[in-house]
Motif scaffolding. Sequence first.
Motif, PDB file in Angstrom:
ATOM      1  N   GLY A  90       0.810  -1.215   0.000  1.00 46.91           N
ATOM      2  CA  GLY A  90       0.000   0.000   0.000  1.00 46.91           C
ATOM      3  C   GLY A  90       0.843   1.264   0.000  1.00 46.91           C
ATOM      4  O   GLY A  90       2.044   1.248   0.257  1.00 46.91           O
ATOM      5  N   ASN A  91       0.189   2.382  -0.293  1.00 46.86           N
ATOM      6  CA  ASN A  91       0.878   3.670  -0.341  1.00 46.86           C
ATOM      7  C   ASN A  91       1.512   4.005   1.001  1.00 46.86           C
ATOM      8  O   ASN A  91       0.955   3.733   2.052  1.00 46.86           O
ATOM      9  N   LYS A  92       2.685   4.610   0.936  1.00 51.71           N
ATOM     10  CA  LYS A  92       3.398   5.044   2.131  1.00 51.71           C
ATOM     11  C   LYS A  92       3.533   6.563   2.113  1.00 51.71           C
ATOM     12  O   LYS A  92       3.611   7.180   1.038  1.00 51.71           O
ATOM     13  N   PRO A  93       3.611   7.183   3.294  1.00 53.17           N
ATOM     14  CA  PRO A  93       3.761   8.640   3.350  1.00 53.17           C
ATOM     15  C   PRO A  93       5.041   9.105   2.649  1.00 53.17           C
ATOM     16  O   PRO A  93       6.089   8.461   2.756  1.00 53.17           O
ATOM     17  N   ILE A  94       4.942  10.225   1.943  1.00 55.40           N
ATOM     18  CA  ILE A  94       6.093  10.825   1.253  1.00 55.40           C
ATOM     19  C   ILE A  94       6.575  11.964   2.139  1.00 55.40           C
ATOM     20  O   ILE A  94       5.925  13.003   2.236  1.00 55.40           O
ATOM     21  N   LEU A  95       7.716  11.785   2.779  1.00 57.45           N
ATOM     22  CA  LEU A  95       8.115  12.662   3.886  1.00 57.45           C
ATOM     23  C   LEU A  95       9.375  13.455   3.544  1.00 57.45           C
ATOM     24  O   LEU A  95      10.417  13.309   4.186  1.00 57.45           O
TER      25      LEU A  95
END
Length: 928
Positions: free
Chosen positions: A719-724
Amino acid sequence: MKKITLLFLLFTSLGFSQVTISPTPFEVTESITISVDATSTATDCNGFNNPTKVYMHSGVGDETNAWGTSVVGNWGTDDGVGEMTFNSSNNKWEITFVPKTYYNLTDAQAATVTKMGMVFRNETGAQEMKDNGCVDFFFNVGSFQLTLNSPTDQTTILNAGDVLPISATTTLLGDFTLKANGTIVNQQTGATSYSFSPNVTENTTYVLEAVNNGETKSVTFNVIVTPTVTEAAVPTGMKDGINFNVLDNTRATLVFYAPMKDFVHVIGDFNNWTVDNNYLLKKDSTQDRFWIELTGLTPQTDHTYQYLINGTLRVADPYSTVVLTEYNDQYINTTTYPNLPSYPTGFTNHAVTLLRTGDTPYNWQTTNFQKPKKTDLVVYEILIRDFDALHTYDAVKARLDYLEDLGINAIEFMPVMEFDGNESWGYNPSFHMALDKYYGNTTAFKQFIDECHSRGIAVIIDVAFNHATGQNPYYRMYNTDNGGYEGQASADSPFFNQTATHSYSVFNDFNHSKQAVKDYVKRVSQYWIDEYKIDGFRWDLTKGFTQNCTNNDTCTNSYQQDRVDILKEYADYQWEKDPNFFIIFEHLGTNNEETQWVNYRLGEGKGIMVWGNHNNNYNQATMGFGNDADFSWISYKNRGWSVPANVSYMESHDEERLMYKNLTFGNSNGSYNIKNLDTALDREELAAAFFFTVPGPKMIWQFGELGYDISIEQNGRTGNKPILWNYFDVQARKDLYNTWAKLITLKLKYEIFEATDFTLDVGNANGLNKIHLTDPSAAEIQNIVIIGNFGVTTQSIAPYFQQTGTWYNLLENNASITVTDTTAPITLAPGEFKVYANQPATLSNEDITLENNTITNIFPNPTSTHFAISKEATAVDVFDITGKLVKKYTVKNIKNNKFLVSDLNTGMYFVRIKEASNKTITKKLIIN
């Protein structure tokens, strides 16, 4: 939200085994109950199995668009809208409502509603349930319905003069009219059943209509008269797929490998998607290929086409370079893919192939790119979706300053070949020769590669040739699902195994012993090298290339000669196009088997690289646990190899993030606690000192250099992960980035890090580790000693320097120590490390600072004559790697934006630029 347009080609759907509506039929003003069997295996579009909550996302509309009038549901939101209730008496999830009220329809809208569409999901939207082939569920609305009972297929193949039995029923009395190619051929009135059997002499489209009290229902079906196929040899020089005519851009020749098929038409915008024997392909029986030369094409125009096989099965060209899909393209925005061609809605279904002639070939700006040496490779692995919110090649290109300053010299993209859906890891490929549109168009991809090459960065693509999804045309042509996306490969498939011959099966397993598969892989792999100038492939799941093992782990993981042989053959295909092509296998198997590839054609300067997974061992070390913290297998010498061919990594897309485990499970002693963020980040610097310095290629997973600490399992593994990107604003994370950048600079700049004389004393229970590198013939630095304390208490370590005298701590501004006793202990705090050399090293004078995407660029870079800058400047100076000023440019140079460097020696320099805004930045410049 998923919307679908209903085509005139489709038959009426009344129900499904896993989804039912009661009562059926129903009016829009009646109360209905929709029931879903969430345990059904009839469909499993995205891991939908025994969810804790089920939501219905649905809409109503007409025959043209079942979602067009009103939609209810908020995808991915656990807000109760469309939530279903579990009925324990029948083990189904249910929802009851009156459609007119539920969809908030006016009387006028309710009068037009004839269709209902729906999709089911869990509360997050990460799992979804659809109909067979991952398409939406559709139901008729209204008490008056028409069902065609015969023929049962959308298209029937007959010989000229044959009879076609037609039968149908209605739920209420109706008047029936049958039309053939628009002409009425039969009428029957006041009945609930209909039958008629016309003689067929030509290709015919039938429309059967039924009318009740002014309401009309209709179904469309076709008959194709078996055509006479012309036998003719495929013209010389033609390849499978599209062949452009270099002399006439109104023509193109299509070649289609289709053994055991009788006849093939091409349908497309150029013949209004109709079956026309003027577009019947010729057949070359000696090659099992069909072919046709298309004429009258309009140059620089978006033409689309499919093959219609035996009059019934529509497939896109297996060798499509761009495909359009009916369910996904509408969610790709114009920023991602400007001027995206429209899917031919209303004319066909399934994927279609894009055909354009007369386009100006891409003008490559960098034509002399030299790949990095294999031992020098520092690969940065990227999943574009989770790297930048714009998820495009252009967005990654805008981040190249960041990556270049980190020091990497290769980028590896997770699969970008056309995959099912839009958001994906990419290991679900459907068209191996097509670029997936979710990341941008082919021009943007080429511009990205061109820019990387101008900066000395190689581009490697992750490829999944082990399997293909149900959308793949060659799977659909030979399967047990009558050309659908499900079932399994048929026994006569020239491409796929009915049952996978290894224990890691996903999707449909290619049989790599078959010549058709070998030809497919060769055609596709060589196309990517020719068309995109990519520098290498990382081959996914090479364990799956054996034909010997079925579902047996022991067999799959053991040495398999057929797998060794076929993968060597595939390597030859790639080197045939690019003798220096990087070939990397993700095998992670026996050393004996991997050694076969490492040594293959090594005497010619080739050889295959393999992935080296050291995630667990390095993570045990960073967490402060001595057990299982022996990462000495990173040394190629420990594997009995003569060359460093293991692309080693501490993290990859497949492994848990080091920092997540540091912060979750890290060891502690008193006030020293690895679960503390700053301490955990320091441990990543320590690990890097024992990672980048080991001779051989290395790989970094995106944002590892900033201590990315989001678990791989968040939102599901894929699944999508945060772009930090805000991590770079945190000083402790920036310190980690800078330390990694310095270590990479050392690795690439000093030949001592290619030494063959090196030893690793690591994996000790107390956490005290050291590395020695020795090369008396190396320029500048001949000896390196690295010491580090992976424990959680202060300890002393005997460094065993190679010689007495002055030694320099390279990461602490070359701070010197005098060694009189090579074994005299050095005290290290927990997490502390030292990189000592017998000579000082030159690194950047200051840690790297970055702006966002507005930073000034210099180009071309590398260069041998001159460079220019991308923004207005007031002062430009050049320093050598020792910090000495070697060039100071005049106002005239700055005004003309041409800065000559032809009189400077080859090497790395630093260009200090004072922008018009008075901000000063420093950029690296390579002179070759």
